[in-house]
Design an enzyme around this catalytic site. Sequence first.
Site, short mmCIF file in Angstrom:
data_model
loop_
_atom_site.label_atom_id
_atom_site.label_comp_id
_atom_site.label_asym_id
_atom_site.label_seq_id
_atom_site.Cartn_x
_atom_site.Cartn_y
_atom_site.Cartn_z
N PHE A 132 0.85 -1.15 0.20
CA PHE A 132 -0.01 -0.07 -0.05
C PHE A 132 0.84 1.29 0.09
CE2 PHE A 132 -2.93 2.96 1.95
CZ PHE A 132 -4.13 2.72 1.18
N ASP A 201 1.91 -5.09 8.58
CA ASP A 201 0.58 -4.22 8.56
C ASP A 201 -0.54 -5.05 8.34
OD1 ASP A 201 -1.58 -2.64 7.76
OD2 ASP A 201 -0.05 -1.11 6.80
N TYR A 226 -11.10 0.95 10.82
CA TYR A 226 -11.98 1.33 9.82
C TYR A 226 -12.30 0.10 8.81
CZ TYR A 226 -8.67 3.90 7.03
OH TYR A 226 -7.62 4.08 6.33
N LYS A 227 -11.44 -0.65 8.76
CA LYS A 227 -11.83 -1.59 7.65
C LYS A 227 -12.69 -2.73 8.29
CE LYS A 227 -8.26 -0.21 5.04
NZ LYS A 227 -6.57 -0.12 4.59
N ARG A 391 -12.30 -4.36 -6.91
CA ARG A 391 -11.82 -5.12 -5.63
C ARG A 391 -13.19 -5.55 -5.01
NH1 ARG A 391 -8.11 -2.67 -1.28
NH2 ARG A 391 -9.65 -1.26 -1.46
C1 LIG Z 1 -5.88 1.16 4.51
C2 LIG Z 1 -4.47 1.07 4.72
C3 LIG Z 1 -3.61 1.82 5.41
C4 LIG Z 1 -4.35 3.35 5.90
O1 LIG Z 1 -3.72 3.85 6.58
P1 LIG Z 1 -4.15 5.27 7.02
O2 LIG Z 1 -3.15 5.92 7.87
O3 LIG Z 1 -5.43 5.10 7.91
O4 LIG Z 1 -4.65 6.44 6.11
C5 LIG Z 1 -2.46 1.79 5.64
N1 LIG Z 1 -1.64 0.39 5.13
C6 LIG Z 1 -2.47 -0.40 4.48
C7 LIG Z 1 -1.82 -1.60 3.93
C8 LIG Z 1 -3.91 -0.16 4.29
O5 LIG Z 1 -4.40 -1.09 3.58
#
Ligand SMILES: *Cc1c(COP(=O)(O)O)cnc(C)c1O
Length: 432
Positions: A132, A201, A226-227, A391
């Site tokens: 990401f 992560d 939030y996921k 997705r």
């Molecule tokens: C959704 C996601 C994030 C989100 O990071 P924020 O700091 O909350 O915006 C980070 N890393 C991964 C792999 C994600 O899927």
Amino acid sequence: MDKVSTRDAAVALDAADILAPLRGEFTLPDGVIYLDGNSLGALPKRTAARVQQTIEGEWGQGLIRSWNDADWIGLAHGIGDAIAELIGARPGEVSVGDSTSVNLFKVLSAATALQKAGAPSRTAIVSERSNFPTDLYIAESIAAASGLKLCLVEADDLADQLNSDVSVLMLTHVNYRSGRRHDMAATSRLAHAAGALVVWDLAHSAGALPVDLHGADADFAVGCGYKYLNGGPGAPAFVWAHPRHTGRMDREGLRQPLSGWLGHAAPFDFTPSYRPAAGIGRFVCGTPPIVAMRALQCGLEVFSEAKVKGGMDALRVKSMALTDLFIERVEQRCAGRGLELVTPRDRAERGSQVSFAHADGYPIMQALIERGVIGDFRAGHAESGEANLLRFGFAPLYTRFVDAWDAAEALADVLESGLWREPRFGRRAAVT
Ligand SMILES: *Cc1c(COP(=O)(O)O)cnc(C)c1O
């Protein structure tokens, strides 16, 4: 699971599913099949009233007394323990607050600093090229500030890249694009054998599949609220460090760089110099967002209700069956329409999402959303050989088998009818 070959068979699977009543814990709009819980989890029914009570009662009436009377100050600990249960950490080991990006900055700084003290010749942070972007951007900053290099590799080449030059291996457990899952235990073992530390992560793992950080002997982890945890838009994130590191950090005086007052050993002593709290407590920076914390707490309560129905293990079995069904139906109903499965066909190698490549992924997804099936689109980049992706996330707490069936039918309909070619579907919104 036997092949599900009729819609009635999918309905029957839902009727027999002991997890099915958990869907009743969520507010989901009529006429919508929600397959984007991997990006923003659904709203638990209990959240609105609890947040309202937090605002009107605890804040409005209790005012500052609520830090003690409503235990606002202890809220993060309780939430951290609830998350710990889902990710194979122990009580007291998970801190909640800030965003995933900020928490990654803290742990990656701490991990590279530990290595710099013990193994200064190690100069590389290694990650996956398709990780990401925020993870890569944060790693870029840390590499630049501490004189390290960031090496991006393909998932299949990881083992070859782990050598005596590597300081930290930083990976997302389940890839946000492909949905491919790393074997956390095996990968951590490889990293340790090479003398590297490993940061995970868990953005697409926590609440989606069982995670065992201690069992995998991981070093550090961060993840998203939030996921799959359903904490609400921008919910606080979490951070974990193995106690062997928080202990070692005490002895060697190492710490994470965002040394805010609430990560101090005794914040209300108001001493002029910083002394880190014991354990994970030092990863707290400033004052927690109480209203958002309350919403995240509600999301986690639904997981504790799932415990009597088999918890994360049962949710994982359902998630694999949902994704199997969706893959099978899409490949059957949409054959010859240019979709290509990107997610591993082997259920053990994927998380809880399914991605299909299609050059016209954006307008196809917009047309599908208009048909009431909400997934999302992730752009590919020619220079990295990535395709445009559709997705679909299958949050096992609230997604039904019949949703997987109907979503595949809707996708087939959008592709067959050519609905997606209408120009209005081609206009890009700010958020995809
Ligand atoms: C959704 C996601 C994030 C989100 O990071 P924020 O700091 O909350 O915006 C980070 N890393 C991964 C792999 C994600 O899927």
